[in-house]
Design a protein around this motif. Structure first.
Motif, PDB file in Angstrom:
ATOM      1  N   GLY A  74       0.799  -1.218   0.000  1.00  0.00           N
ATOM      2  CA  GLY A  74       0.000   0.000   0.000  1.00  0.00           C
ATOM      3  C   GLY A  74       0.830   1.266   0.000  1.00  0.00           C
ATOM      4  O   GLY A  74       0.282   2.373   0.023  1.00  0.00           O
ATOM      5  N   LEU A  75       2.145   1.132  -0.031  1.00  0.00           N
ATOM      6  CA  LEU A  75       3.052   2.275  -0.080  1.00  0.00           C
ATOM      7  C   LEU A  75       3.454   2.580  -1.520  1.00  0.00           C
ATOM      8  O   LEU A  75       3.338   1.736  -2.403  1.00  0.00           O
ATOM      9  CB  LEU A  75       4.315   1.970   0.729  1.00  0.00           C
ATOM     10  N   ASP A  76       3.930   3.799  -1.750  1.00  0.00           N
ATOM     11  CA  ASP A  76       4.589   4.119  -3.010  1.00  0.00           C
ATOM     12  C   ASP A  76       6.031   3.641  -2.887  1.00  0.00           C
ATOM     13  O   ASP A  76       6.793   4.159  -2.065  1.00  0.00           O
ATOM     14  CB  ASP A  76       4.569   5.627  -3.272  1.00  0.00           C
ATOM     15  N   VAL A  77       6.395   2.668  -3.685  1.00  0.00           N
ATOM     16  CA  VAL A  77       7.714   2.045  -3.592  1.00  0.00           C
ATOM     17  C   VAL A  77       8.620   2.584  -4.694  1.00  0.00           C
ATOM     18  O   VAL A  77       8.255   2.574  -5.873  1.00  0.00           O
ATOM     19  CB  VAL A  77       7.615   0.516  -3.709  1.00  0.00           C
ATOM     20  N   ILE A  78       9.797   3.061  -4.292  1.00  0.00           N
ATOM     21  CA  ILE A  78      10.833   3.458  -5.243  1.00  0.00           C
ATOM     22  C   ILE A  78      11.866   2.345  -5.258  1.00  0.00           C
ATOM     23  O   ILE A  78      12.508   2.065  -4.243  1.00  0.00           O
ATOM     24  CB  ILE A  78      11.477   4.801  -4.852  1.00  0.00           C
ATOM     25  N   ALA A  79      12.019   1.701  -6.408  1.00  0.00           N
ATOM     26  CA  ALA A  79      12.932   0.567  -6.536  1.00  0.00           C
ATOM     27  C   ALA A  79      14.356   1.051  -6.739  1.00  0.00           C
ATOM     28  O   ALA A  79      14.605   1.992  -7.489  1.00  0.00           O
ATOM     29  CB  ALA A  79      12.516  -0.303  -7.719  1.00  0.00           C
ATOM     30  N   SER A  80      15.296   0.384  -6.074  1.00  0.00           N
ATOM     31  CA  SER A  80      16.707   0.747  -6.197  1.00  0.00           C
ATOM     32  C   SER A  80      17.550  -0.511  -6.243  1.00  0.00           C
ATOM     33  O   SER A  80      17.360  -1.415  -5.426  1.00  0.00           O
ATOM     34  CB  SER A  80      17.134   1.623  -5.014  1.00  0.00           C
ATOM     35  N   GLY A  81      18.475  -0.564  -7.191  1.00  0.00           N
ATOM     36  CA  GLY A  81      19.394  -1.693  -7.247  1.00  0.00           C
ATOM     37  C   GLY A  81      19.221  -2.561  -8.467  1.00  0.00           C
ATOM     38  O   GLY A  81      18.148  -3.104  -8.704  1.00  0.00           O
ATOM     39  N   GLY A  82      20.282  -2.663  -9.274  1.00  0.00           N
ATOM     40  CA  GLY A  82      20.346  -3.658 -10.329  1.00  0.00           C
ATOM     41  C   GLY A  82      19.837  -3.276 -11.694  1.00  0.00           C
ATOM     42  O   GLY A  82      19.987  -4.041 -12.646  1.00  0.00           O
ATOM     43  N   ILE A  83      19.199  -2.112 -11.844  1.00  0.00           N
ATOM     44  CA  ILE A  83      18.652  -1.755 -13.154  1.00  0.00           C
ATOM     45  C   ILE A  83      19.775  -1.706 -14.191  1.00  0.00           C
ATOM     46  O   ILE A  83      20.774  -1.009 -14.015  1.00  0.00           O
ATOM     47  CB  ILE A  83      17.910  -0.410 -13.091  1.00  0.00           C
ATOM     48  N   SER A  84      19.591  -2.466 -15.277  1.00  0.00           N
ATOM     49  CA  SER A  84      20.663  -2.597 -16.267  1.00  0.00           C
ATOM     50  C   SER A  84      20.220  -2.316 -17.686  1.00  0.00           C
ATOM     51  O   SER A  84      21.057  -2.266 -18.591  1.00  0.00           O
ATOM     52  CB  SER A  84      21.251  -4.010 -16.209  1.00  0.00           C
ATOM     53  N   SER A  85      18.911  -2.147 -17.911  1.00  0.00           N
ATOM     54  CA  SER A  85      18.432  -2.006 -19.281  1.00  0.00           C
ATOM     55  C   SER A  85      17.067  -1.334 -19.302  1.00  0.00           C
ATOM     56  O   SER A  85      16.379  -1.222 -18.277  1.00  0.00           O
ATOM     57  CB  SER A  85      18.308  -3.384 -19.931  1.00  0.00           C
ATOM     58  N   LEU A  86      16.665  -0.923 -20.494  1.00  0.00           N
ATOM     59  CA  LEU A  86      15.318  -0.381 -20.665  1.00  0.00           C
ATOM     60  C   LEU A  86      14.264  -1.445 -20.383  1.00  0.00           C
ATOM     61  O   LEU A  86      13.174  -1.141 -19.905  1.00  0.00           O
ATOM     62  CB  LEU A  86      15.154   0.165 -22.083  1.00  0.00           C
ATOM     63  N   GLU A  87      14.590  -2.703 -20.656  1.00  0.00           N
ATOM     64  CA  GLU A  87      13.650  -3.786 -20.381  1.00  0.00           C
ATOM     65  C   GLU A  87      13.379  -3.909 -18.882  1.00  0.00           C
ATOM     66  O   GLU A  87      12.239  -4.152 -18.464  1.00  0.00           O
ATOM     67  CB  GLU A  87      14.185  -5.106 -20.932  1.00  0.00           C
ATOM     68  N   ASP A  88      14.415  -3.729 -18.059  1.00  0.00           N
ATOM     69  CA  ASP A  88      14.204  -3.735 -16.603  1.00  0.00           C
ATOM     70  C   ASP A  88      13.211  -2.635 -16.214  1.00  0.00           C
ATOM     71  O   ASP A  88      12.322  -2.860 -15.382  1.00  0.00           O
ATOM     72  CB  ASP A  88      15.524  -3.492 -15.864  1.00  0.00           C
ATOM     73  N   ILE A  89      13.388  -1.474 -16.788  1.00  0.00           N
ATOM     74  CA  ILE A  89      12.507  -0.347 -16.462  1.00  0.00           C
ATOM     75  C   ILE A  89      11.083  -0.642 -16.927  1.00  0.00           C
ATOM     76  O   ILE A  89      10.115  -0.379 -16.204  1.00  0.00           O
ATOM     77  CB  ILE A  89      13.049   0.945 -17.098  1.00  0.00           C
ATOM     78  N   ARG A  90      10.952  -1.204 -18.124  1.00  0.00           N
ATOM     79  CA  ARG A  90       9.615  -1.549 -18.617  1.00  0.00           C
ATOM     80  C   ARG A  90       8.914  -2.521 -17.667  1.00  0.00           C
ATOM     81  O   ARG A  90       7.728  -2.364 -17.365  1.00  0.00           O
ATOM     82  CB  ARG A  90       9.708  -2.167 -20.013  1.00  0.00           C
ATOM     83  N   ARG A  91       9.650  -3.526 -17.180  1.00  0.00           N
ATOM     84  CA  ARG A  91       9.050  -4.495 -16.259  1.00  0.00           C
ATOM     85  C   ARG A  91       8.618  -3.818 -14.959  1.00  0.00           C
ATOM     86  O   ARG A  91       7.581  -4.167 -14.382  1.00  0.00           O
ATOM     87  CB  ARG A  91      10.032  -5.636 -15.969  1.00  0.00           C
ATOM     88  N   LEU A  92       9.396  -2.856 -14.488  1.00  0.00           N
ATOM     89  CA  LEU A  92       9.023  -2.147 -13.270  1.00  0.00           C
ATOM     90  C   LEU A  92       7.719  -1.377 -13.446  1.00  0.00           C
ATOM     91  O   LEU A  92       6.932  -1.253 -12.495  1.00  0.00           O
ATOM     92  CB  LEU A  92      10.140  -1.192 -12.841  1.00  0.00           C
ATOM     93  N   THR A  93       7.480  -0.843 -14.636  1.00  0.00           N
ATOM     94  CA  THR A  93       6.234  -0.098 -14.864  1.00  0.00           C
ATOM     95  C   THR A  93       5.006  -0.997 -14.730  1.00  0.00           C
ATOM     96  O   THR A  93       3.889  -0.496 -14.560  1.00  0.00           O
ATOM     97  CB  THR A  93       6.220   0.561 -16.255  1.00  0.00           C
ATOM     98  N   GLU A  94       5.208  -2.304 -14.795  1.00  0.00           N
ATOM     99  CA  GLU A  94       4.085  -3.241 -14.747  1.00  0.00           C
ATOM    100  C   GLU A  94       3.803  -3.769 -13.343  1.00  0.00           C
ATOM    101  O   GLU A  94       2.858  -4.537 -13.156  1.00  0.00           O
ATOM    102  CB  GLU A  94       4.365  -4.424 -15.688  1.00  0.00           C
ATOM    103  N   ILE A  95       4.618  -3.374 -12.364  1.00  0.00           N
ATOM    104  CA  ILE A  95       4.425  -3.889 -11.002  1.00  0.00           C
ATOM    105  C   ILE A  95       3.581  -2.906 -10.196  1.00  0.00           C
ATOM    106  O   ILE A  95       4.019  -1.769  -9.937  1.00  0.00           O
ATOM    107  CB  ILE A  95       5.776  -4.106 -10.295  1.00  0.00           C
ATOM    108  N   PRO A  96       2.368  -3.281  -9.792  1.00  0.00           N
ATOM    109  CA  PRO A  96       1.534  -2.384  -8.995  1.00  0.00           C
ATOM    110  C   PRO A  96       2.243  -1.962  -7.714  1.00  0.00           C
ATOM    111  O   PRO A  96       2.859  -2.775  -7.031  1.00  0.00           O
ATOM    112  CB  PRO A  96       0.292  -3.240  -8.683  1.00  0.00           C
TER     113      PRO A  96
END
Length: 249
Positions: free
Chosen positions: A196-218
């Motif tokens: 229920g929190l706004d989560v800011i992910a940190s660690g390991g991002i290596s590509s645009l595909e990683d970022i795209r997958r993050l956009t899909e996580i509620p």
């Protein structure tokens, strides 16, 4: 879901560095003025800059205030709509107040979130938009004091506790992936996203595909990008466009 991107500037002795898995003995020193790096990310279209005082995280109180102030003041002149969030060594209300007085938009509480009622008092005093809590984990358990101590507190449990005292935003770092360019820990982020929190992910991002997958996580509302930007593995302008986060530059 829109994802806010936070290009990172990690400070050690006033210099821009990147660590691998939070280890000071594996620091890459970039030897560039942090103000110039902040300007580069702002010019690429970033709305936020994520600054970490690594010395402060280890010593328990801020160490790089002069560099932070220089970043904030330079952005105020050149890109007044770009906001700065700051973490590292902010364990008391006094330290948080001093950080906010530097002009940062959001101050991040670290180790002190495990101790007493600092987070609740910070939210009550400064408001949920001005403070966030950093939850750094190794193997799903919270690591504290500059990542040198791993506790027996589960990261998800701490997140729920923070939500109950009024915290709105948490920065979740999976230490095993930090600086490794191996991709985020998506499974842990999915669990954090259900708090229920706004989560800011940190660690390991290596590509645009990683970022795209993050956009899909509620529940994942943002992502901090560090080493991938410095190595050129990710182009910030492209990443911002992918997230629908471009601004007028």
């Amino acid at each position: 879901m829109r994802l806010d991107l936070y290009p990172a500037i990690d400070l050690k002795d006033g210099q821009v560095v990147r660590l691998r898995q939070g280890r000071m003995d594996e620091a890459t020193v970039y030897g560039v003025d942090p103000v110039r790096i902040a300007a580069r990310w702002a010019e690429a279209g970033a709305r936020w800059i994520h600054v970490v005082d690594l010395d402060g995280a280890l010593r328990g109180h801020p160490q790089n205030a002069a560099a932070v102030r220089a970043i904030v003041e330079a952005l105020r002149q050149s890109h007044p709509d770009v906001r700065v969030q700051l973490g590292g060594g902010l364990r008391t209300l006094e330290a948080l107040e001093a950080a906010l007085a530097l002009g940062v938009s959001r101050a991040i509480i670290g180790t002190s979130a495990l101790e007493g009622d600092v987070a609740a008092r910070a939210v009550a005093r400064f408001g949920p938009d001005r403070v966030a809590v950093s939850i750094d984990a190794r193997g799903g358990f919270v690591a504290a004091r500059g990542w040198v101590e791993v506790t027996r507190v589960r990261a998800v449990d701490l997140a729920v506790r923070m939500r109950e005292v009024g915290v709105r935003t948490v920065v979740y770092t999976d230490i095993a992936t930090d600086g490794m360019l191996t991709g985020p820990n998506f499974a842990e982020l999915e669990m954090m996203g259900r708090t229920g929190l706004d989560v800011i992910a940190s660690g390991g991002i290596s590509s645009l595909e990683d970022i795209r997958r993050l956009t899909e996580i509620p529940g994942v509302a943002g992502a901090i990008i560090g080493r991938a930007l410095y190595t050129g593995a990710v182009d910030l302008a492209e990443a911002l466009s992918l997230c629908g986060e471009t601004r007028d530059t």
